[in-house]
Design an enzyme around this catalytic site. Structure first.
Site, short mmCIF file in Angstrom:
data_model
loop_
_atom_site.label_atom_id
_atom_site.label_comp_id
_atom_site.label_asym_id
_atom_site.label_seq_id
_atom_site.Cartn_x
_atom_site.Cartn_y
_atom_site.Cartn_z
N TYR A 265 -49.03 3.36 1.78
CA TYR A 265 -47.66 3.58 2.21
C TYR A 265 -46.81 3.30 1.19
O TYR A 265 -46.69 1.96 0.58
CB TYR A 265 -47.50 2.83 3.55
CG TYR A 265 -46.12 2.81 4.28
CD1 TYR A 265 -45.18 1.79 4.07
CD2 TYR A 265 -45.74 3.87 4.71
CE1 TYR A 265 -44.12 1.91 4.61
CE2 TYR A 265 -44.41 4.10 5.36
CZ TYR A 265 -43.76 3.13 5.34
OH TYR A 265 -42.28 3.02 5.77
N ASP B 168 -46.98 1.06 -7.04
CA ASP B 168 -46.02 0.47 -5.87
C ASP B 168 -46.44 -0.89 -5.83
O ASP B 168 -47.45 -1.11 -5.25
CB ASP B 168 -46.28 1.42 -4.88
CG ASP B 168 -45.44 0.83 -3.87
OD1 ASP B 168 -45.26 1.63 -2.74
OD2 ASP B 168 -44.83 -0.18 -3.62
N LYS C 211 -39.49 -6.58 -1.25
CA LYS C 211 -39.75 -7.88 -0.72
C LYS C 211 -39.70 -9.16 -1.49
O LYS C 211 -38.70 -9.68 -1.45
CB LYS C 211 -41.30 -7.66 -0.15
CG LYS C 211 -41.52 -6.41 0.68
CD LYS C 211 -43.10 -6.31 0.99
CE LYS C 211 -43.20 -4.96 1.67
NZ LYS C 211 -43.07 -5.06 3.15
P1 KE4 Z 1 -39.15 -0.93 2.53
O1 KE4 Z 1 -38.22 0.10 2.58
O2 KE4 Z 1 -39.78 -1.45 3.88
O3 KE4 Z 1 -38.48 -2.10 1.96
O4 KE4 Z 1 -40.34 -0.88 1.60
C1 KE4 Z 1 -41.23 0.13 1.83
C2 KE4 Z 1 -42.75 -0.11 1.41
C3 KE4 Z 1 -43.11 0.51 0.02
N1 KE4 Z 1 -44.07 0.33 -0.62
C4 KE4 Z 1 -45.06 -0.65 0.11
C5 KE4 Z 1 -46.40 -0.82 -0.65
C6 KE4 Z 1 -44.94 -1.02 1.22
O5 KE4 Z 1 -45.76 -2.10 1.84
C7 KE4 Z 1 -43.51 -0.98 2.06
C8 KE4 Z 1 -43.14 -1.50 3.36
N2 KE4 Z 1 -44.24 -2.34 4.09
C9 KE4 Z 1 -44.17 -2.23 5.55
C10 KE4 Z 1 -45.37 -3.05 6.03
N3 KE4 Z 1 -46.51 -2.97 5.25
C11 KE4 Z 1 -42.83 -2.76 5.75
C12 KE4 Z 1 -42.81 -3.36 7.41
C13 KE4 Z 1 -42.09 -2.32 8.13
O6 KE4 Z 1 -42.13 -1.05 7.84
O7 KE4 Z 1 -41.36 -2.71 9.16
#
Ligand code: KE4
Length: 427
Positions: free
Chosen positions: A143, A238, A266
């Site tokens: 993801y 990523d 993060k």
């Molecule tokens: P954000 O847009 O949520 O800051 O980041 C997206 C993203 C991009 N790449 C990776 C590997 C990620 O894990 C994420 C976001 N992770 C999720 C949970 N694994 C965030 C939690 C959520 O969506 O509420």
């Protein structure tokens, strides 16, 4: 305790889509109404009724120092008193870019964003603009945030054109993304053999955290590096989860394979809205205003997020040698959890990578998304609720990671094992 959250959730659903501002928080994968949080400190998180839990979600990764670290809070407060957003450059943005670049040398130039999604969305636009090509290759179970081109799932056959992973993603856009099985070098080779000259970028979580934790098999990342170099494809790591999670740097600085672009998020924001992309100068130079590939953001490089991130990274830099301690704590916890499940003859496969891990409810092995989906998600859900009852806050999905922070004590780990034993007795 639960009533308070139930009341809050009922109220939230009246005015917030689905009652939450990010879907996974609604606990749909585990059932029941989600707990609302009132505050968090160190390794603990407190629900709306004030009940304490040991937190292993850590806001999905950012809170590696533990919640409300005093130095981070002080930095945010000091910064806020001087104003919260200017829409103009500040020195702190240069400082955090310098610090990130010193830790992850492949990030020769950096652009800050306000989320991981913006970082990956920009990285693929940049790769397309830089190469003049349109296709993207990603991997099933990885993801990268919710940009349209990345909300794509594998086509009907392996290495066939992608299909929308969500309503609202046009077929014509999804078809520009090919999603392949993670860790499958043969399929990557054949896909690049077939599409190579049309592919702008391959984007990958170098250690996957979004199908549950799945590490790269030997040779997988090296194959991606060789193929992308050979075909003039931009390799994007990523590292939104893995950046500064395993060491003071990226996973790339541990395994030695350098991508062309890296996405972060993060941890580098210390719990405030943040993302970043960075990489080779000649590619990053194509980004506006130096180049023509457009990207922008009102709050990109925002003083609060940047100073919270600086405080976090400076503390992590001092702790660089202590990451090994985090790993040992995670290793001990996983080993003892495995024994507890074995004693109950419940098959689990624990995939651990340094201080992040997933307990897959199956015998395993779990090397890709197809394997991960064989897990007994109903049993996981019952375990999740059993652990909540015992005061342990895990991710409300089988397909997420459990994180340990520098604030987790040996007593927290011991308490977690007691809770796990109790939860298994009631499973
Ligand atoms: P954000 O847009 O949520 O800051 O980041 C997206 C993203 C991009 N790449 C990776 C590997 C990620 O894990 C994420 C976001 N992770 C999720 C949970 N694994 C965030 C939690 C959520 O969506 O509420």
């Amino acid at each position: 305790m639960i009533e308070t959250s139930e009341k809050y959730f009922a109220q939230a659903r009246q005015v917030i889509a689905g009652g939450v501002n990010s879907p996974v928080r609604a606990w749909q994968a585990v059932g029941g109404d989600p707990l609302f949080v009132s505050e968090a400190r160190g390794s603990k998180i407190y629900d709306a009724a004030g009940r304490e839990y040991i937190d292993f979600v850590l806001s999905w990764g950012p809170m590696i120092l533990g919640h409300a670290h005093p130095d981070v809070i002080d930095s945010i407060c000091r910064t806020a008193r001087k104003g919260t957003s200017f829409g103009a450059p500040t020195e702190a943005e240069t400082q955090i870019a310098q610090l990130i670049g010193s830790a992850i040398p492949s990030m020769e130039l950096i652009r800050m964003t306000s989320s991981g999604t913006e970082a990956t969305m920009t990285a693929i636009r940049l790769a397309r603009g830089y190469t003049g090509r349109n296709m993207i290759v990603k991997f099933d179970g990885c993801y990268h945030g919710h940009a349209d081109s990345l909300l794509v799932q594998a086509g009907s056959g392996v290495a066939t054109l992608g299909i929308p992973g969500s309503p609202g993603v046009p077929d014509c856009l999804a078809e520009l993304t090919v999603s392949l099985p993670y860790n499958d070098t043969d399929t990557v080779n054949s896909a690049i053999g077939r599409y190579g000259s049309q592919v702008a970028a391959i984007i990958v979580e170098p250690v996957a955290g979004n199908m549950g934790v799945v590490g790269p098999e030997d040779g997988f990342l090296a194959t991606l590096r060789e193929l992308t170099a050979k075909h003039g494809i931009v390799l994007i790591f990523d590292e939104v989860i893995t950046g500064f999670r395993f060491a003071f740097g990226g996973y790339q600085d541990i395994n030695g394979i350098k991508p062309d672009l890296t996405c972060l998020g993060k941890i580098i924001g210390g719990g405030l809205p943040v993302g970043a992309l960075g990489g080779k100068k000649e590619i990053m130079a194509a980004l506006a205003p130096a180049g023509d590939v457009y990207q922008a953001g009102t709050l990109s490089g925002n003083p609060l997020a940047v100073n919270a991130g600086l405080a976090t990274l400076q503390l992590l830099q001092k702790k660089a040698a202590s990451y090994a301690q985090l790993d040992l704590q995670a290793q001990h916890l996983c080993r003892e959890i495995e024994k507890l499940f074995f004693a109950k003859s419940i098959p689990v496969c624990i995939n651990r990578f340094h201080s992040m891990f997933t307990i897959f409810f199956q015998a395993g092995p779990v090397k890709n998304y197809r394997d991960a989906k064989k897990s007994d998600t109903d049993l996981f859900a019952r375990f999740f609720h059993g652990m909540i009852k015992e005061g342990i806050w895990l991710a409300p999905s089988q397909f997420e990671a459990i994180f340990i922070s520098f604030a987790h004590t040996d007593a927290d780990i011991a308490r977690t094992l007691e809770a796990c034993a109790a939860a298994l007795n009631n499973l």
